[in-house]
Design a protein around this motif. Structure first.
Motif, PDB file in Angstrom:
ATOM      1  N   LEU A   1       0.849  -1.191   0.000  1.00 44.55           N
ATOM      2  CA  LEU A   1       0.000   0.000   0.000  1.00 44.55           C
ATOM      3  C   LEU A   1       0.883   1.239   0.000  1.00 44.55           C
ATOM      4  N   VAL A   2       0.640   2.133  -0.950  1.00 43.53           N
ATOM      5  CA  VAL A   2       1.363   3.406  -1.023  1.00 43.53           C
ATOM      6  C   VAL A   2       0.340   4.520  -1.049  1.00 43.53           C
ATOM      7  N   VAL A   3       0.381   5.387  -0.051  1.00 43.38           N
ATOM      8  CA  VAL A   3      -0.531   6.526   0.002  1.00 43.38           C
ATOM      9  C   VAL A   3       0.276   7.812  -0.044  1.00 43.38           C
ATOM     10  N   ARG A   4      -0.197   8.743  -0.857  1.00 45.80           N
ATOM     11  CA  ARG A   4       0.465  10.045  -0.988  1.00 45.80           C
ATOM     12  C   ARG A   4      -0.427  11.113  -0.363  1.00 45.80           C
ATOM     13  N   TYR A   5       0.130  11.807   0.624  1.00 43.82           N
ATOM     14  CA  TYR A   5      -0.552  12.929   1.268  1.00 43.82           C
ATOM     15  C   TYR A   5      -0.115  14.174   0.516  1.00 43.82           C
ATOM     16  N   ARG A   6      -1.025  14.756  -0.241  1.00 41.88           N
ATOM     17  CA  ARG A   6      -0.680  15.823  -1.176  1.00 41.88           C
ATOM     18  C   ARG A   6      -0.384  17.154  -0.475  1.00 41.88           C
ATOM     19  N   ALA A   7       0.599  17.850  -1.016  1.00 44.77           N
ATOM     20  CA  ALA A   7       0.936  19.193  -0.549  1.00 44.77           C
ATOM     21  C   ALA A   7      -0.101  20.185  -1.043  1.00 44.77           C
ATOM     22  N   ALA A   8      -0.131  21.331  -0.396  1.00 41.04           N
ATOM     23  CA  ALA A   8      -0.962  22.433  -0.871  1.00 41.04           C
ATOM     24  C   ALA A   8      -0.266  23.075  -2.066  1.00 41.04           C
ATOM     25  N   GLY A   9      -0.969  23.215  -3.164  1.00 40.16           N
ATOM     26  CA  GLY A   9      -0.365  23.831  -4.345  1.00 40.16           C
ATOM     27  C   GLY A   9       0.671  22.922  -4.973  1.00 40.16           C
ATOM     28  N   THR A  10       1.608  23.531  -5.665  1.00 42.80           N
ATOM     29  CA  THR A  10       2.671  22.786  -6.341  1.00 42.80           C
ATOM     30  C   THR A  10       3.921  22.788  -5.468  1.00 42.80           C
ATOM     31  N   PRO A  11       4.334  21.639  -4.955  1.00 41.86           N
ATOM     32  CA  PRO A  11       5.498  21.622  -4.046  1.00 41.86           C
ATOM     33  C   PRO A  11       6.787  21.916  -4.797  1.00 41.86           C
ATOM     34  N   THR A  12       7.715  22.539  -4.113  1.00 45.29           N
ATOM     35  CA  THR A  12       9.032  22.826  -4.683  1.00 45.29           C
ATOM     36  C   THR A  12      10.084  21.825  -4.203  1.00 45.29           C
ATOM     37  N   GLU A  13       9.720  21.021  -3.207  1.00 49.02           N
ATOM     38  CA  GLU A  13      10.638  20.016  -2.668  1.00 49.02           C
ATOM     39  C   GLU A  13      10.108  18.620  -2.985  1.00 49.02           C
ATOM     40  N   LYS A  14      11.023  17.667  -3.143  1.00 51.24           N
ATOM     41  CA  LYS A  14      10.610  16.277  -3.350  1.00 51.24           C
ATOM     42  C   LYS A  14       9.939  15.746  -2.084  1.00 51.24           C
ATOM     43  N   PRO A  15       9.145  14.687  -2.189  1.00 52.42           N
ATOM     44  CA  PRO A  15       8.433  14.139  -1.029  1.00 52.42           C
ATOM     45  C   PRO A  15       9.373  13.540   0.015  1.00 52.42           C
ATOM     46  N   VAL A  16       8.799  13.295   1.176  1.00 56.56           N
ATOM     47  CA  VAL A  16       9.448  12.498   2.216  1.00 56.56           C
ATOM     48  C   VAL A  16       8.686  11.180   2.286  1.00 56.56           C
ATOM     49  N   LEU A  17       9.420  10.067   2.283  1.00 51.79           N
ATOM     50  CA  LEU A  17       8.815   8.736   2.315  1.00 51.79           C
ATOM     51  C   LEU A  17       9.005   8.097   3.692  1.00 51.79           C
ATOM     52  N   PHE A  18       7.911   7.609   4.247  1.00 52.57           N
ATOM     53  CA  PHE A  18       7.949   6.823   5.474  1.00 52.57           C
ATOM     54  C   PHE A  18       7.740   5.366   5.075  1.00 52.57           C
ATOM     55  N   LEU A  19       8.742   4.538   5.359  1.00 48.85           N
ATOM     56  CA  LEU A  19       8.781   3.159   4.884  1.00 48.85           C
ATOM     57  C   LEU A  19       8.542   2.195   6.040  1.00 48.85           C
ATOM     58  N   CYS A  20       7.510   1.376   5.909  1.00 47.36           N
ATOM     59  CA  CYS A  20       7.162   0.421   6.965  1.00 47.36           C
ATOM     60  C   CYS A  20       6.799  -0.923   6.340  1.00 47.36           C
ATOM     61  N   HIS A  21       7.276  -2.001   6.925  1.00 47.33           N
ATOM     62  CA  HIS A  21       6.843  -3.306   6.423  1.00 47.33           C
ATOM     63  C   HIS A  21       5.680  -3.826   7.261  1.00 47.33           C
ATOM     64  N   MET A  22       4.796  -4.578   6.600  1.00 51.03           N
ATOM     65  CA  MET A  22       3.588  -5.089   7.246  1.00 51.03           C
ATOM     66  C   MET A  22       3.694  -6.568   7.615  1.00 51.03           C
ATOM     67  N   ASP A  23       4.678  -7.267   7.076  1.00 43.20           N
ATOM     68  CA  ASP A  23       4.792  -8.685   7.385  1.00 43.20           C
ATOM     69  C   ASP A  23       5.474  -8.887   8.732  1.00 43.20           C
ATOM     70  N   VAL A  24       5.228 -10.043   9.325  1.00 42.94           N
ATOM     71  CA  VAL A  24       5.822 -10.389  10.617  1.00 42.94           C
ATOM     72  C   VAL A  24       6.390 -11.805  10.544  1.00 42.94           C
ATOM     73  N   VAL A  25       7.231 -12.118  11.511  1.00 45.59           N
ATOM     74  CA  VAL A  25       7.818 -13.452  11.620  1.00 45.59           C
ATOM     75  C   VAL A  25       6.774 -14.414  12.181  1.00 45.59           C
ATOM     76  N   GLU A  26       6.827 -15.657  11.756  1.00 39.72           N
ATOM     77  CA  GLU A  26       5.913 -16.676  12.253  1.00 39.72           C
ATOM     78  C   GLU A  26       5.972 -16.763  13.773  1.00 39.72           C
ATOM     79  N   ALA A  27       4.841 -17.047  14.389  1.00 37.04           N
ATOM     80  CA  ALA A  27       4.751 -17.240  15.837  1.00 37.04           C
ATOM     81  C   ALA A  27       3.845 -18.439  16.101  1.00 37.04           C
ATOM     82  N   LEU A  28       4.283 -19.355  16.958  1.00 33.36           N
ATOM     83  CA  LEU A  28       3.527 -20.560  17.258  1.00 33.36           C
ATOM     84  C   LEU A  28       2.769 -20.394  18.565  1.00 33.36           C
ATOM     85  N   GLN A  29       1.486 -20.696  18.532  1.00 32.15           N
ATOM     86  CA  GLN A  29       0.650 -20.590  19.725  1.00 32.15           C
ATOM     87  C   GLN A  29       1.230 -21.397  20.887  1.00 32.15           C
TER      88      GLN A  29
END
Length: 489
Positions: free
Chosen positions: A98-126
């Motif tokens: 999933l990639v979501v872009r939170y838009r700037a007001a108007g036309t931005p002059t700077e490149k975006p900042v990316l927050f990178l997170c993984h959603m998968d987890v390591v296996e866990a046994l009950q």
């Protein structure tokens, strides 16, 4: 957090630039409190955290990353995010990113900042846990569940922050991007790598903030140091195999394949890779020594001496988190052997997982394992991220970590000081590894910081009864709210 694909080196000039930025930030800080989330905001953040924990995102037949990313997509669309800014995509139906872009007001002059997170987890046994690992349980001041530390805490906090900012009508001056990805912990469909390669336009950024690294170390509740990832170890798996002609179990022989293998693993367990320091780890221990007392402080000064005091290194090495900061480590993580209860084993295998100190290649360590075992009846082969076995391991080139960017370090240091006053902020070598590598290889600077505070002796990521202090989650939520607003300016 699990692996990377590079050996990092760092020059003195880069390191001192990092230290200069951090020290400058610390000296100029105010101590005003951060805006805190309302009861309604907290309820939403807790609900998102609970929802993510209770979705199994392991790389197993039971796991499905898409279930989690699609659930977050629905939340964003329901909140009013334009459909064209919320992308659910990936090379496998169960591993959609999933990639979501939170838009700037108007036309931005700077490149975006990316927050990178993984959603998968390591296996866990009950059977291993005292709670259901895929049930969100709150008890005794902790949240329990697989991913509470690694890293659905930050997934949830950043999702809640993006929704809160949108609800409040916040308009940044540059775009902010949140990417929730698959297969960081394992599997064939690493989302970060795929997005950089196939959809660079969606994730292209001035720099990346990766909460899969860094954070605040606590010692009995006292904040000792705030770590910002500056470099990483190299993750490598090696398959160790002993073979034998086997035979009837009534006629045991000393050349049993299991005995051959366990003998090698016993040597590995007793072996300590050479003591090493680089400028990142040296700075880490220097800053930490100023916060410690007694023998620990003395020993940290000892390993910083020239030459370092090896007795001090031995004492510090009894603490796993310190030991991992000054040497390569290898440990057996999986075993398999034999084909019948009444037959001598013809094959015995183990996987040794190594976290390689920067400056050494996987192939160099493979050869070193062969030397440690000193047994020509054993084979040592490299296992790739996709599970492919090869006779040799990669020889990877070094990469230099990026210099600090004031837009990152100034607010990071300021906000950290407000939440944990007087805590030094220091560059560290991440002993695990992360998806930052794929962006670093693409020329995008990456910085690791989670704003999560954990006791040094209670790091349970990948382990039994993984848990997160409730207070740590709320502090990270307040941090990210102010940090995202600072990054949007």
């Amino acid at each position: 957090m699990r692996r990377n694909s590079f050996v990092a080196t760092i020059t003195g000039s880069v390191l001192f630039a990092i230290l200069g930025a951090l020290c400058h930030g610390s000296a100029a800080l105010g101590q005003s409190a951060l805006p805190t989330a309302s009861a309604e905001d907290r309820a939403e953040a807790r609900a998102i955290f609970k929802q993510l924990i209770e979705i199994n995102t392991t790389d197993t037949p039971r796991g499905n990353v898409t279930t989690a990313t699609a659930a977050m997509q629905r939340r964003l669309l329901a909140a009013g995010f334009p459909a064209e800014d919320v992308h659910l995509l990936g090379p496998d139906a169960r591993k959609q990113n999933l990639v979501v872009r939170y838009r700037a007001a108007g036309t931005p002059t700077e490149k975006p900042v990316l927050f990178l997170c993984h959603m998968d987890v390591v296996e866990a046994l009950q059977s291993d846990w005292s709670t259901n690992p895929f049930e969100f349980v709150e008890k005794d001041g902790f949240y329990y569940g697989r991913g509470t530390q690694d890293m659905k805490n930050s997934d949830a906090a950043l999702m809640a922050t993006v929704l809160r900012l949108h609800r409040e009508g916040y308009k940044p001056k540059r775009d902010l991007i949140l990417a929730l990805t698959a297969d960081e912990e394992g599997g064939k469909f690493n989302g970060a790598e795929w997005l950089v390669r196939e959809h660079r336009d969606l994730v292209d950024a001035a720099y990346v903030i990766n909460p899969d690294a860094g954070g605040v170390e606590l010692d009995h509740g006292r904040a000792v140091v705030a770590d910002v990832e500056a470099t990483e170890k190299v993750y490598s798996d090696f398959q160790i195999t002993a073979t034998n002609r086997g035979g009837h179990s009534s006629l045991p022989r000393p050349d049993n394949a299991i005995y051959e293998l366990t003998g090698a693993l016993t040597k590995l367990a007793a072996y300590a890779f050479p003591f090493e320091m680089n400028e990142v780890t040296r700075t880490y221990f220097k800053n930490l020594a100023a916060q410690e007392t007694g023998q620990t402080a003395t020993d940290m000064q000892g390993i910083l001496a020239s030459p370092p005091e090896m007795a001090a290194a031995v004492r510090l090495g009894e603490e796993p988190s310190f030991n991992a900061n000054f040497r390569t480590t290898c440990v057996a993580t999986r075993l398999s052997a034999g084909h019948a209860n009444n037959a001598l084993p013809q094959t015995a295998q183990a996987i040794a997982n190594c976290r390689i100190f920067p400056g050494h290649s996987p192939e160099e360590i493979r050869k070193q394992l062969i030397s440690i075992f000193a047994d020509d009846k054993l084979s040592v082969k490299f296992v790739s991220d996709a599970g492919e076995i090869s006779d040799t391991a990669p020889e990877r080139k070094a990469m230099v970590p990026p210099a600090p960017i004031p837009a990152v370090f100034d607010p990071l240091t300021r906000l950290t000081q407000v939440l944990w006053p007087g805590t030094p902020v220091t560059p560290v070598m991440e002993n695990g590894a992360s998806d930052s590598i794929y962006f670093a290889q693409a020329g995008i600077p990456c910085y690791g910081y989670s704003a999560i505070a954990l006791e040094r002796d209670d790091v349970r990521a990948h382990g039994r009864d993984e848990r997160l202090p409730v207070d740590s989650y709320w502090k990270s939520l307040d941090f990210f709210y102010s940090f995202l607003k600072a990054e949007g300016e």
